[in-house]
Design a protein around this motif. Structure first.
Motif, PDB file in Angstrom:
ATOM      1  N   UNK A   1     -49.594 -20.202  -6.443  1.00  0.00           N
ATOM      2  CA  UNK A   1     -48.300 -20.429  -7.100  1.00  0.00           C
ATOM      3  C   UNK A   1     -47.348 -19.287  -6.765  1.00  0.00           C
ATOM      4  N   UNK A   2     -47.842 -18.067  -6.881  1.00  0.00           N
ATOM      5  CA  UNK A   2     -47.003 -16.889  -6.622  1.00  0.00           C
ATOM      6  C   UNK A   2     -46.567 -16.831  -5.172  1.00  0.00           C
ATOM      7  N   UNK A   3     -47.498 -17.046  -4.243  1.00  0.00           N
ATOM      8  CA  UNK A   3     -47.151 -17.017  -2.812  1.00  0.00           C
ATOM      9  C   UNK A   3     -46.149 -18.125  -2.483  1.00  0.00           C
ATOM     10  N   UNK A   4     -46.354 -19.320  -3.020  1.00  0.00           N
ATOM     11  CA  UNK A   4     -45.444 -20.434  -2.745  1.00  0.00           C
ATOM     12  C   UNK A   4     -44.054 -20.156  -3.316  1.00  0.00           C
TER      13      UNK A   4
ATOM     14  N   UNK B   1     -41.326 -25.927 -12.383  1.00  0.00           N
ATOM     15  CA  UNK B   1     -42.568 -25.508 -11.746  1.00  0.00           C
ATOM     16  C   UNK B   1     -43.082 -24.217 -12.390  1.00  0.00           C
ATOM     17  N   UNK B   2     -42.182 -23.256 -12.595  1.00  0.00           N
ATOM     18  CA  UNK B   2     -42.587 -22.003 -13.247  1.00  0.00           C
ATOM     19  C   UNK B   2     -43.063 -22.277 -14.673  1.00  0.00           C
ATOM     20  N   UNK B   3     -42.373 -23.149 -15.372  1.00  0.00           N
ATOM     21  CA  UNK B   3     -42.758 -23.504 -16.750  1.00  0.00           C
ATOM     22  C   UNK B   3     -44.149 -24.123 -16.770  1.00  0.00           C
TER      23      UNK B   3
ATOM     24  N   UNK C   1     -46.157 -24.880  -5.006  1.00  0.00           N
ATOM     25  CA  UNK C   1     -46.257 -24.152  -6.286  1.00  0.00           C
ATOM     26  C   UNK C   1     -46.461 -25.118  -7.444  1.00  0.00           C
ATOM     27  N   UNK C   2     -45.772 -26.246  -7.432  1.00  0.00           N
ATOM     28  CA  UNK C   2     -45.906 -27.224  -8.518  1.00  0.00           C
ATOM     29  C   UNK C   2     -47.304 -27.825  -8.552  1.00  0.00           C
ATOM     30  N   UNK C   3     -47.830 -28.171  -7.397  1.00  0.00           N
ATOM     31  CA  UNK C   3     -49.178 -28.745  -7.341  1.00  0.00           C
ATOM     32  C   UNK C   3     -50.204 -27.721  -7.815  1.00  0.00           C
TER      33      UNK C   3
ATOM     34  N   UNK D   1     -38.078 -24.000   1.559  1.00  0.00           N
ATOM     35  CA  UNK D   1     -37.882 -23.851   0.122  1.00  0.00           C
ATOM     36  C   UNK D   1     -38.492 -25.002  -0.657  1.00  0.00           C
ATOM     37  N   UNK D   2     -38.243 -26.218  -0.201  1.00  0.00           N
ATOM     38  CA  UNK D   2     -38.795 -27.400  -0.870  1.00  0.00           C
ATOM     39  C   UNK D   2     -40.311 -27.411  -0.766  1.00  0.00           C
ATOM     40  N   UNK D   3     -40.836 -27.079   0.405  1.00  0.00           N
ATOM     41  CA  UNK D   3     -42.288 -27.023   0.588  1.00  0.00           C
ATOM     42  C   UNK D   3     -42.910 -25.984  -0.348  1.00  0.00           C
ATOM     43  N   UNK D   4     -42.261 -24.816  -0.456  1.00  0.00           N
ATOM     44  CA  UNK D   4     -42.772 -23.777  -1.346  1.00  0.00           C
ATOM     45  C   UNK D   4     -42.829 -24.234  -2.791  1.00  0.00           C
ATOM     46  N   UNK D   5     -41.776 -24.902  -3.252  1.00  0.00           N
ATOM     47  CA  UNK D   5     -41.754 -25.386  -4.635  1.00  0.00           C
ATOM     48  C   UNK D   5     -42.784 -26.492  -4.834  1.00  0.00           C
ATOM     49  N   UNK D   6     -42.924 -27.371  -3.860  1.00  0.00           N
ATOM     50  CA  UNK D   6     -43.908 -28.456  -3.978  1.00  0.00           C
ATOM     51  C   UNK D   6     -45.324 -27.910  -4.070  1.00  0.00           C
TER      52      UNK D   6
END
Length: 191
Positions: free
Chosen positions: A5-8, A185-187, A43-45, A36-41
Motif C-alpha cells: 500500500x505504501x509503495x503504491x 484508498x487511504x481510508x 494500493x486499493x487492492x 498514478x492510476x495504477x498506483x492507486x489501484x
C-alpha cells in the motif's frame, strides 16, 4: 500487504513529476496519469486485503494519501482536457444540430473562446485536492462542500466566459474524483 500500500501510494504521489519538470507532452501526461492510476489501484487492492494499519505506517498512509491526492491529478486533469479537445476537433456527427457550434459573436466578451487553462488552475487544483483528501481522512465529508463552494464563488466571474465553465467543471470533477479515490484508498487502509 501494508508495505505494498505504501509503495503504491509513493508511486502514485511521484507519478506526476515528469509533467511538473516540464515534460508536458500528451505522451508524458498519459504515462504519468497511468502510473498514478495504477498506483492507486494497487494500493486499493492491497488495502482491502490488510488489517487496519497502526503506528508509523498509519502516519505514512495518511501523509502519502494526502500527497498522492494532491499531486496525482497534475497529469490527469490536463489529460482530460486533451480528451475534450480531441472530441471538439472532430466536430459534430453528420446530422447533429448543436446550437453551441455557431460562431460566437465577436462583440460579446463573454463569448470569447478560452484556449488556455483558467489562471492559477494547477495550484488551485493541488490545494483543492489537498483539502478534499484531508476532509475525507479527518471524517468531515462536509468539508468537500465547503471547498467546492469557495472555489465556485471565487471563480464565478471567470467561468462566465465561453468554454471556461466547461473547463471549470471538467477540471473540478476530475480533480475531486481523483482526490476521493486516493483518500478512499487511504481510508480503506486505515480503518
Amino acid at each position: 500487504m501494508i508495505a505494498l500500500v505504501i509503495v503504491a501510494l509513493v508511486v502514485s504521489a511521484l507519478a506526476p513529476i515528469p509533467p511538473l519538470l516540464g515534460l508536458r507532452s500528451p505522451t508524458a501526461r498519459r504515462v504519468a496519469a497511468g502510473l498514478g492510476v495504477l498506483g492507486v489501484a494497487v494500493a486499493a487492492i492491497a488495502a482491502a486485503e490488510t488489517d487496519p494499519v497502526t503506528g508509523v505506517a498509519r502516519g505514512l498512509v495518511l501523509v502519502l494519501g494526502v500527497t498522492a491526492a494532491a499531486t496525482g491529478a497534475v497529469a490527469l486533469v490536463p489529460l482530460l482536457f486533451d480528451i475534450v479537445r480531441a472530441e471538439d476537433d472532430r466536430g459534430p456527427a453528420p446530422g447533429d444540430s448543436d446550437p453551441d457550434t455557431t460562431d460566437p459573436d465577436s462583440t460579446d466578451p463573454a463569448s470569447a473562446t478560452v484556449t488556455t487553462p483558467l489562471r492559477g488552475g494547477r495550484l488551485i487544483g493541488v490545494l483543492e485536492r489537498t483539502a478534499v483528501a484531508a476532509a475525507v481522512l479527518a471524517g468531515w465529508p462536509e468539508g468537500i462542500a465547503v471547498v467546492l463552494a469557495v472555489k465556485g464563488l471565487a471563480r464565478y466571474p471567470e467561468i462566465r466566459a465561453a468554454h471556461a465553465g466547461e473547463q471549470f467543471i471538467i477540471g473540478t470533477f476530475g480533480s475531486v474524483l481523483w482526490a476521493l479515490a486516493v483518500a478512499g484508498t487511504a481510508h480503506l487502509a486505515l480503518y
